[in-house]
Design an enzyme around this catalytic site. Structure first.
Site, PDB file in Angstrom:
ATOM      1  CG  ASP A 341      20.025  30.355  41.385  1.00 36.18           C
ATOM      2  OD1 ASP A 341      20.924  30.789  42.387  1.00 36.18           O
ATOM      3  OD2 ASP A 341      20.377  30.183  40.231  1.00 36.18           O
ATOM      4  CG  ASP A 384      23.167  33.687  42.143  1.00 31.46           C
ATOM      5  OD1 ASP A 384      23.511  32.753  43.150  1.00 31.46           O
ATOM      6  OD2 ASP A 384      23.257  33.032  41.001  1.00 31.46           O
TER       7      ASP A 384
END
Length: 457
Positions: A341, A384
């Site tokens: 992440d 993301d």
């Protein structure tokens, strides 16, 4: 008639195999030929079919003139045997009897003309010889054209079924060997301004991998101009490729915008304009196949790749997971998972805008892709988030995780974009084929560890 005489006058002589058992008839035949022109004919005589067939095997004659009634053969069988053993040589039949059935049988067997000995004159003999040669040449050209069209049709059908460009290239080369048996072929493809030989006929296998620049040589000119070049000698290519003394004649044709096909020979002037036209048809089919396969490949890539980052997309995730799970179960191996992440990505988007956010995503994807092997998978798992599937890695996935976190390249590239380094939070887990834990639970573990890593910062 005068036109034919002028055409044959170009040659030093016409070589005739006379198959005649009668010495008197053979002398008469020679005498009639002398009335036509002097020093024009070279006559070789055989008195039976067996000796005639042996001479046909060892010599190329322009025409065969034969009596059908010989000591070892008679009738249409004589004509049939001669035509079977001299496919390219015309046969003119001489006979004692003016019989329509005999004439028809001889013509069916393959003879080009039929003459009766009693009515044999210089004009009729010359007409029979010259016209039979002309007709045989036209007949042979027609047979060759039909054969070539058959090969082209077969190649076209097979190219339509090709699913890989390398197979299409090899098929085109194999087809060229059938169309032009004495030739050699090679195909160049372009990458980063360099043309590389990727496929050849067997005689040129050692050239595979050879490179040439786009601004040099016949292959480069063909690729740049996207048109066909035919050269008959070194003089034709010296200006574009002065160092090339390998091939003495050839044909160079562009394969669309991606490659170059060349058919070459060690002989001077080995190819006709018809040969060039024929190869252009073959390369036209090949070009269509290459374009189709390339388009299909692009469409498949679009279906399984994220268009922004180039990583695999979520659609491909389950396909890859199922494939590697089966492989691990078969070989009793394990799979490593890294859940990645981007820290503070929402804030980056809000502060610098989505265009900058997209650049950050591409930089992260590039960095992660360079950190794993070609056999591993990088998947854009969410907005993301990225998932890395590491094949046969297992516990060593932790080493990959640490290498990614400690690497400096991402920090350098992202600092250039937003003034400060982008960091990643990564959770690691592995699944073993012999464990009772499911892959779903393993992924949940990687996700949990990723959040633990994020909260620890």
């Amino acid at each position: 008639m005068e036109e034919l005489k002028q055409r044959f006058a170009i040659n030093s002589s016409i070589e005739i195999l006379l198959i005649e058992n009668s010495i008197d008839d053979a002398r008469k035949f020679r005498s009639i030929l002398k009335d036509i022109t002097s020093n024009k004919f070279v006559i070789e005589r055989a008195s039976d079919l067996t000796s005639a067939l042996n001479r046909i095997k060892n010599h190329d004659f322009d025409v065969i003139v034969a009596d059908l009634d010989l000591p070892d053969s008679s009738g249409s069988e004589t004509a049939l045997q001669i035509c079977r053993n001299a496919l390219k040589v015309p046969l003119v039949v001489l006979t004692e009897i003016d019989d329509e059935k005999i004439e028809l049988d001889a013509l069916k067997a393959g003879a080009q003309d039929f003459l009766v000995k009693e009515r044999l004159q210089s004009d009729s003999l010359w007409r029979a010889i010259s016209h039979s040669i002309e007709r045989k040449q036209l007949d042979w050209q027609l047979r060759l054209a039909r054969r070539r069209l058959g090969i082209l049709h077969d190649a076209s059908s097979k190219l339509e079924a090709c699913t890989m460009i390398k197979d299409a290239f090899q098929l085109a080369i194999d087809s060229t060997r059938m169309l032009l048996p004495d030739s050699m072929s090679q195909i160049f493809t372009e990458k980063k301004g360099i043309l590389t030989v990727v496929a050849t006929s067997p005689e040129l296998n050692d050239r595979i991998g050879d490179e040439t620049k786009l601004d040099y040589g016949l292959a480069g000119m063909t690729f740049s101009d996207k048109r066909t070049f035919q050269f008959k000698s070194h003089d034709d290519t010296r200006l574009v490729d002065p160092d090339n003394q390998t091939f003495r004649s050839g044909i160079s044709i562009a394969i669309g915008t991606e490659a170059v096909f060349q058919c070459v020979s060690n002989e001077l002037n080995a190819f006709s304009n018809d040969d060039t036209n024929m190869l252009e048809m073959l390369v036209g089919h090949l070009t269509g196949t290459v374009e189709r396969i390339s388009l299909e490949r692009k469409l498949r890539n679009l279906a399984i790749h994220d268009p922004l980052t180039g990583a695999f997309n979520r659609n491909f995730f389950q396909i890859a997971l199922n494939r590697e799970k089966l492989r691990a179960e078969r070989y009793k191996s394990s799979i490593g998972f890294l859940m990645v992440d981007i820290d503070n990505f929402k804030e980056i988007n809000d502060r610098y805008g989505h265009l900058t956010g997209d650049k950050i995503l591409r930089e992260v994807a590039s960095y992660l892709s360079e950190s794993i092997r070609e056999t591993d998978y990088l998947i854009r798992y969410g907005g993301d988030e990225f998932l890395m599937i590491l094949i046969e890695t297992g516990q060593t996935a932790a080493i990959v995780r640490d290498r990614i976190i400690n690497g400096s390249k991402l920090a350098e590239t992202t600092t250039h974009l937003i003034g400060s380094p982008v960091t990643l939070s990564i959770g690691q887990a592995h699944w073993d084929a012999e464990t009772v834990i499911s892959i779903r639970e393993t992924l949940a573990e990687a996700d949990r560890k990723m959040y633990e890593h994020k909260r620890s910062k």
